[in-house]
Structure formats: C-alpha cells, structure tokens
Design a protein around this motif. Structure first.
Motif, PDB file in Angstrom:
ATOM      1  N   UNK A 186       9.459  57.092 -37.822  1.00 12.09           N
ATOM      2  CA  UNK A 186       9.365  55.832 -38.544  1.00 12.09           C
ATOM      3  C   UNK A 186      10.087  54.718 -37.830  1.00 12.09           C
ATOM      4  N   UNK A 187      10.424  53.693 -38.601  1.00 14.51           N
ATOM      5  CA  UNK A 187      11.188  52.566 -38.087  1.00 14.51           C
ATOM      6  C   UNK A 187      12.605  53.025 -37.767  1.00 14.51           C
ATOM      7  N   UNK A 188      13.378  52.207 -37.044  1.00 12.80           N
ATOM      8  CA  UNK A 188      14.745  52.623 -36.727  1.00 12.80           C
ATOM      9  C   UNK A 188      15.558  53.038 -37.944  1.00 12.80           C
TER      10      UNK A 188
ATOM     11  N   UNK B  28      17.066  56.768 -38.700  1.00 12.34           N
ATOM     12  CA  UNK B  28      18.505  56.970 -38.853  1.00 12.34           C
ATOM     13  C   UNK B  28      18.806  57.703 -40.159  1.00 12.34           C
ATOM     14  N   UNK B  29      18.186  57.270 -41.230  1.00 15.00           N
ATOM     15  CA  UNK B  29      18.396  57.923 -42.521  1.00 15.00           C
ATOM     16  C   UNK B  29      17.955  59.376 -42.485  1.00 15.00           C
ATOM     17  N   UNK B  30      16.787  59.632 -41.882  1.00 17.52           N
ATOM     18  CA  UNK B  30      16.274  60.999 -41.799  1.00 17.52           C
ATOM     19  C   UNK B  30      17.190  61.884 -40.964  1.00 17.52           C
ATOM     20  N   UNK B  31      17.677  61.373 -39.848  1.00 16.56           N
ATOM     21  CA  UNK B  31      18.566  62.161 -38.999  1.00 16.56           C
ATOM     22  C   UNK B  31      19.889  62.457 -39.701  1.00 16.56           C
ATOM     23  N   UNK B  32      20.414  61.485 -40.422  1.00 20.62           N
ATOM     24  CA  UNK B  32      21.644  61.717 -41.174  1.00 20.62           C
ATOM     25  C   UNK B  32      21.445  62.810 -42.215  1.00 20.62           C
ATOM     26  N   UNK B  33      20.280  62.831 -42.843  1.00 18.63           N
ATOM     27  CA  UNK B  33      19.987  63.869 -43.838  1.00 18.63           C
ATOM     28  C   UNK B  33      19.880  65.240 -43.174  1.00 18.63           C
ATOM     29  N   UNK B  34      19.286  65.302 -41.991  1.00 18.78           N
ATOM     30  CA  UNK B  34      19.171  66.573 -41.257  1.00 18.78           C
ATOM     31  C   UNK B  34      20.553  67.084 -40.865  1.00 18.78           C
ATOM     32  N   UNK B  35      21.408  66.190 -40.397  1.00 17.07           N
ATOM     33  CA  UNK B  35      22.765  66.570 -40.006  1.00 17.07           C
ATOM     34  C   UNK B  35      23.525  67.123 -41.205  1.00 17.07           C
ATOM     35  N   UNK B  36      23.416  66.445 -42.344  1.00 11.71           N
ATOM     36  CA  UNK B  36      24.107  66.904 -43.553  1.00 11.71           C
ATOM     37  C   UNK B  36      23.540  68.233 -44.040  1.00 11.71           C
TER      38      UNK B  36
END
Length: 328
Positions: free
Chosen positions: A282-284, A288-296
C-alpha cells in the motif's frame, strides 16, 4: 524502529536479459546502502527462470565492491549443495577483501527441484548432515583446528544464521545458539510456533553458540507506492509469481494486471492469499502500520523484505518510499 533488511533473488522480468536483471540488482544494493537498510542478502536458487541468484558469493562480491556500509550475505547458502570448506573459502575471501561486512545464512534445503538437487549434490551429502556441516563450517571460519583449514577463511569468524520455513530449523537454530530467520514471506503457516520454539529452547551450551540471547528475523512481502491502489495493482506481478509456484509453471515476472482474478481461478487465488499472507502492500503509511502489526504479532528483532515488480524502477521506488516512511 525495528531494523529493515532486503532479500534479493535477482528477479528476471519477461523480455529482460539476465545481465539487465543482475545490473538492476546491483543498482538496488547501492541504493539500499545509501538509504540505511541494515542487510542486503541474496537467496540461492537453481533451475528457475524467474531468478538469477544461483551464485550468491559472486553477487555478494560485486555488491561489496560497490557499497561501503550495508552488511551483505546469503539468505541463504543451501548447505547440502556445497562443501563446508569451499563455503568457508568463498566467504573468507570476501572477508579478507572487504572486512567484517558479511553474514552467512544457511539453509537445509537444496533450493530447487529434486532432479536439479541431484545434479548439484556433492557425493551422497544430504540435509541429514546439516548440523555436522554447520559445525565444520564454523570451525573453518574460526580457529581452523583440524587436518584441513580454510585459507582465506580461518579466523574471519563470519557470523552464521540458520534459515527455516518449518519447526525443524527453529529447533536447530535454538540448539546451536545461532540467530534464526523464518521464511514467513513464503511459508507463513508455522511462523508463530517456530519463533516460539526457537525463543523458548534457545541455548548457549553447544559449541556453535554465537549469541548470548535469541535473535529472530522474519521475511515479509512488501510493496510501497504513493497510493494503496497503485501498490495493489503493482503487487499483481508478485501474485502471478505465487500462482506460478502453486501451479508449477515458473516463468519470468509478468506485467501487472487489472485484477488478479482475471488470470487465476478461485483455487489458485486461495493458494496465493495463503502463500503471501505475511505482507504489507500500500501507501507508505499503510505499509508502516502493517509492518508494525507484523512485528508486534511475531515479536521479531528484525524484518527482511522481499519485493517484486515487473518494472525494476518501481521496486527501487518502493524501497525509497519505505526508507523515508520508516525513517531509516
């Protein structure tokens, strides 16, 4: 922010010459070096027209000659295909030429189909000797005690990583006290259990231990564009790649399509969604939100990103947008 790294299989698009794919890969490595990504790894694959990453040590050497900061490595060297001594000599040579900038990710699979694996295999070696091979490889890169030593290689202590796409790799990495990379970008099913098993069973008791605490990196499919709509459109190239894996029809990367449902049936679409479920597209800000969710969700220490676009310029743009949004 959690460190981000890049996994490159040197993708070849339809109508593209192999040399062009290799040059585009080098350009991306140089860009990643400037942007602040932590690592740039190449993955060993064989007999696949989609990728030109069979000779990882050569690709790493070329990248080392043209970068200055980023760590370079294999994600990974498929150890059943190589003798530990030869791997130690290759990476020892790289370390002697360019210093402490290299990682040695090690896989237990051949990275290809059974027939090609048979053509690659050294004698009767198989994944059954993986642990012994890792121990031997580490010895060659360390003090080199034994009847044979790696020159160059001895004393370079190139860091070893264990790659895995199942629970077996997690068990091995934990027992050996080595950092662990889980291939959630193409084998997501066991990701939670594998990472949990690695962390809970991590030990520093074995002779190979290089860490005092567990360290996990996970693979993620990523594509960033100025808008969600454009990113989803460009991502149909990666979806067609996944469809080819699911159906056994491996071809160079195809151009994006208006809707992936135009080119695959419902069964293949279900495979694609499962295969690529660990993704951020998606957009930046969306990414960023998706990656933060994956990390968590996974509790990982680092992410390694793979991105496929038909036009290499769109892949470079994706990493530029992500670096800016992630504040690398």
């Amino acid at each position: 922010m959690t460190p981000l790294s890049i996994l490159d299989l040197v993708p070849v698009s339809q109508g593209m010459e192999t040399r062009t794919a290799l040059d585009e890969s080098l350009a991306l490595a140089k860009l990643a070096d400037r942007l602040g990504y932590r690592r740039y790894w190449y993955a060993e694959h064989h007999n696949v027209p989609t990728f030109a990453s069979s000779a990882t040590s050569l690709l790493i050497g070329r990248a080392a000659e043209n970068t200055s900061r980023i760590r370079l490595g294999s994600g990974g060297v498929m150890l059943p295909n190589h003798s530990p001594l030869m791997v130690a000599e290759y990476y020892g040579t790289l370390a002697a030429m360019y210093g402490d900038r290299f990682d040695l990710g090690l896989g237990r699979a051949p990275g290809t189909d059974p027939r090609t694996a048979a053509a690659l295999r050294r004698g009767q070696a198989s994944a059954d000797t993986f642990v012994e091979d890792v121990v031997e490889l580490q010895r060659h890169l360390g003090d080199g005690t034994g009847e044979t030593t790696a020159h160059p290689g001895q004393g370079t202590r190139v860091p070893l990583w264990i790659l895995g796409s199942s629970l077996d790799g997690a068990t091995v990495a934990a027992a050996m006290g080595l950092p662990y990379v889980f291939a959630s970008h193409f084998a997501p099913a066991a990701r939670h259990e594998a990472i949990r098993r690695y962390r809970e069973n991590f030990s520093t008791d074995y002779v190979t231990a290089e860490l005092s605490a567990p360290y996990v990196m996970a693979g993620v499919n990523v594509l960033v564009a100025p808008t969600d709509e454009e990113a989803e459109h460009l991502f149909t190239t990666a979806q067609q790649l996944a469809a080819g894996i699911g159906t056994g029809r491996r071809t160079p990367l195809a151009p994006p399509v208006g809707d992936i449902r135009e080119v695959v049936d419902a069964g293949v679409l279900a495979f694609i969604e499962d295969f690529q479920q660990v993704r951020a597209v998606g957009s930046p800000q969306t990414v960023v939100t998706a990656l933060q969710e994956i990390i968590a969700d996974l509790g990982v220490d680092e992410l390694i990103i793979t991105t496929y676009t038909f036009d290499p310029a769109m892949r470079a743009r994706s990493f530029e947008l992500l670096a800016e949004a992630w504040e690398l």
